[in-house]
Design an enzyme around this catalytic site. Structure first.
Site, PDB file in Angstrom:
ATOM      1  CG  ASP A  78      -0.232  -0.141   2.536  1.00 10.94           C
ATOM      2  OD1 ASP A  78       0.815  -0.827   2.579  1.00 10.94           O
ATOM      3  OD2 ASP A  78      -0.706   0.412   3.542  1.00 10.94           O
ATOM      4  CD  GLU A 136       3.235  -1.003   7.605  1.00 14.95           C
ATOM      5  OE1 GLU A 136       3.497  -0.874   8.816  1.00 14.95           O
ATOM      6  OE2 GLU A 136       3.370  -0.094   6.772  1.00 14.95           O
TER       7      GLU A 136
END
Length: 388
Positions: A78, A136
């Site tokens: 991400d 995350e």
């Protein structure tokens, strides 16, 4: 070819993957196209995978020719809500979103590792699991949901790395035990009683109450936590926007608490509420709070950490393996380590200029991916014959 030669052969492809991902970042829990890209990579190599694991996660598996242990390797994918300000050809094409922490490099590294292990599968012992984790950067993170969806089923050990702009290429940072902090956060709304700036006696000034609360909270670490232990409490936001002649009715405070052990974490939480309740009682004010218990501390298993150290010291691309100082940054890799043995280490990727992670100018020296790939590949293969 040996492993270093195989990595060199795919280096340009690894860079191309990283740059593609850098140009097309997606925020946490929104990484659908990135997940599709990862799936297409595995599909093109006929490597079996599971999609939508715990959300947008992808888990691929390679079976060696001979039975053995199951080794998991993890990378996150991400991005962050930051505007990319670099003047490079691979600059983010998405306004206000960029890979400002190296997750694009993590993904490119792990895909290359999987590609090489796939080519070597007839020589390999054991099973290799590639965990591509979403989200995350944003609590509650993707790791916990992926674990609940079975990504660690049958796994004997897990390894993960983080490319770091703080260390030169060729350096590998490891640390047994607590390495990264538990991360809790809070948003407090102070409800006072506003009024005219000329008549403070008729009000309960939310700004003054908030300021007192900030000062009281700043004493927690120095006066409630042993100097032998570590903790951080930081106030990141204090908002009470009013005209100059208006005393605030409400104020909002936001902050974070970082700790390394559950004992200190619990004590900080208890004392935090004691100070909050006491300050509000003294001011005769009310409050509401959103307290988020975030990621636990990353606590590396000693045997697996020293295993990584010993391997790193023998490799072509590694100049130095060194013991890291613990960092108050957080990582949801911590959840994996609560379920199976493993370790999380840092790989140097200093871009040639000093810039921190989560900065609009963040970048990496892509050669750091070679180092990360070499350590992960050797760890995965050698673990099959290693007795810890």
């Amino acid at each position: 070819m040996n492993i270093a030669e195989r990595i060199n052969a795919y280096y340009e492809d690894m860079v191309a993957i990283r740059r593609h991902l850098h140009m097309h970042p997606e925020l946490s829990f929104q990484e659908t196209k990135t997940a599709q890209y990862i799936q297409q990579f595995y599909a093109s190599l006929t490597i079996p995978f599971r999609a939508n694991v715990g959300g947008n996660g992808v888990v691929a598996t390679i079976q060696g020719k001979y039975p053995g242990k199951t080794v998991a390797l993890r990378a996150d994918f991400d991005a962050l809500p930051i505007q990319d300000e670099k003047d490079v050809v691979y600059k983010s094409t998405v306004d206000g979103v960029m890979h400002a922490c190296g997750h694009d490099g993590h993904t490119a590294t792990l895909l290359t590792v999987a590609r090489i292990l796939h080519e070597m599968r007839d020589e390999l012992t054991g099973t290799y699991v590639f965990i591509h984790q979403h989200a995350e950067e944003l609590d509650p993170g993707g790791a916990k949901a992926m674990i609940e969806d079975g990504c660690l089923d049958g796994v004997d050990v897990i390894f993960g790395t983080h490319l770091s702009s703080n260390f030169e290429v060729g350096k590998v940072g490891y640390r047994p035990g607590p390495m990264m902090a538990a991360c809790d956060s809070f948003d407090i709304i102070i409800q006072g009683h506003g009024g005219h700036g000329a008549h403070p006696d008729q009000t309960k000034d939310a700004v003054v109450i908030g300021a007192q609360l900030v000062m009281n909270l700043q004493q927690l670490v120095s006066r409630r936590i042993s100097p032998i232990d570590s903790a951080v409490l930081s106030i990141g936001g204090f908002v009470a926007d009013n005209a100059s002649n208006v005393i605030a009715d409400t104020a909002k405070l936001s902050g974070t608490i970082r700790t390394f052990t559950e004992e200190v974490r619990d004590k900080m939480t208890t004392e935090f509420y004691r100070v909050l309740d006491g300050t509000m009682a003294t001011a005769d004010a009310q409050y509401t709070i959103d307290f988020i218990k975030g990621y636990p501390a990353v606590v590396n298993h000693e045997a697996e950490t020293l295993f990584i150290r010993d391997i790193a010291q023998t490799l072509d691309f590694v100049d130095e393996a060194f013991v890291m100082t613990p960092t108050m940054g957080g990582e949801d890799f911590a959840y994996y380590l609560q379920h199976v043995p493993g370790t999380f280490f840092y790989t140097g990727a200093h871009p040639g200029y000093d810039v921190p992670h989560h900065h609009p100018m963040f970048d990496i020296d892509e050669r750091g991916m070679q180092v990360a790939a070499e350590v992960l590949l050797n760890a995965a293969i050698r673990y099959q014959q290693h007795t810890l």
